[in-house]
Design a protein around this motif. Sequence first.
Motif, PDB file in Angstrom:
ATOM      1  N   VAL A 128       0.839  -1.205   0.000  1.00 27.88           N
ATOM      2  CA  VAL A 128       0.000   0.000   0.000  1.00 27.88           C
ATOM      3  C   VAL A 128       0.870   1.250   0.000  1.00 27.88           C
ATOM      4  CG1 VAL A 128      -1.605   1.368   1.404  1.00 27.88           C
ATOM      5  CG2 VAL A 128      -2.015  -1.075   1.059  1.00 27.88           C
ATOM      6  N   ALA A 135      -2.205   6.750   1.592  1.00 28.88           N
ATOM      7  CA  ALA A 135      -3.103   5.708   2.098  1.00 28.88           C
ATOM      8  C   ALA A 135      -2.482   4.887   3.217  1.00 28.88           C
ATOM      9  CB  ALA A 135      -3.524   4.785   0.960  1.00 28.88           C
ATOM     10  N   SER A 136      -1.216   5.142   3.532  1.00 29.59           N
ATOM     11  CA  SER A 136      -0.506   4.309   4.507  1.00 29.59           C
ATOM     12  C   SER A 136      -1.182   4.302   5.875  1.00 29.59           C
ATOM     13  CB  SER A 136       0.947   4.777   4.643  1.00 29.59           C
ATOM     14  OG  SER A 136       1.634   4.702   3.425  1.00 29.59           O
ATOM     15  N   PHE A 139      -4.791   2.871   5.859  1.00 25.75           N
ATOM     16  CA  PHE A 139      -4.755   1.405   5.754  1.00 25.75           C
ATOM     17  C   PHE A 139      -4.389   0.793   7.095  1.00 25.75           C
ATOM     18  CE2 PHE A 139      -2.290  -2.513   5.038  1.00 25.75           C
ATOM     19  CZ  PHE A 139      -3.257  -3.281   4.398  1.00 25.75           C
ATOM     20  N   ALA A 164      -7.576  -2.628   1.661  1.00 27.51           N
ATOM     21  CA  ALA A 164      -6.789  -1.677   0.863  1.00 27.51           C
ATOM     22  C   ALA A 164      -7.682  -0.911  -0.097  1.00 27.51           C
ATOM     23  CB  ALA A 164      -5.696  -2.423   0.093  1.00 27.51           C
ATOM     24  N   VAL A 167      -9.577   2.045   1.303  1.00 29.85           N
ATOM     25  CA  VAL A 167      -8.845   3.308   1.505  1.00 29.85           C
ATOM     26  C   VAL A 167      -8.303   3.832   0.176  1.00 29.85           C
ATOM     27  CG1 VAL A 167      -8.292   2.774   3.895  1.00 29.85           C
ATOM     28  CG2 VAL A 167      -6.665   2.140   2.095  1.00 29.85           C
TER      29      VAL A 167
END
Length: 228
Positions: A128, A135-136, A139, A164, A167
């Motif tokens: 990701v 998005a880290s 997630f 995943a 997000v």
Amino acid sequence: MAEGPRKVNWFAIWVSVGVVVALVAVAIFVVNLNNQAVDPGPGEAPSASNIDPDTGAILVGEGASNLETYIDFMCPVCNQFEQIYGEDIAAMVDDGSITLGIHPISILDAQSQGTEYSTRAANAMYCVAVADADASVPFMSAMFANQPQEGTPGLTDDVILQIAESVGVTGIESCVNDGVYSDYVTAMTEETPVRPGAGGIGTPTVLLNGEFVELTGDPEADLRAALP
């Protein structure tokens, strides 16, 4: 009649030497291949501007102070840490106080009935992060919101991919299913700092500017008050 001195066939000698050198080179190559098969090394490393190439930290923000968190997605105390400290950490990132370095590691694979959930989840976190830096953290938060209990098989890869997608990250199926960064996760896990007096690696491990943070449950006192 006596024969004259025999001529030395230098061409034949050099050809023989060349064959021997070639055979030695082939032998060395085969030995190296066998060694690599036994000891594959750290595996493929995730490469992106938001990932520290030396430590494997997934970087969030650009603050002067560095907050490093080492987490295992199967670890219930890590989930508690996220619930208690997550909002304050996000605020410190947003106001420029810190750069957050997230280290997804795997010390609880034995708690997932052989599915190696901790490693699979950490691998997915890297997938990701490489695909979409923004998005880290979402997630990570979503993974903790759906955290399985210790002793269960953990989430399937399909469910992880659905998280995943929730997000905004798609197109990482092969990265997740093939465990592209699994060996890297294993290698980086061994680099986790061990708190003095502890018997080994623990999660969550939290360091602020290189110093271990004592987690008392008070984000203001534990983190912001400790900033320079």
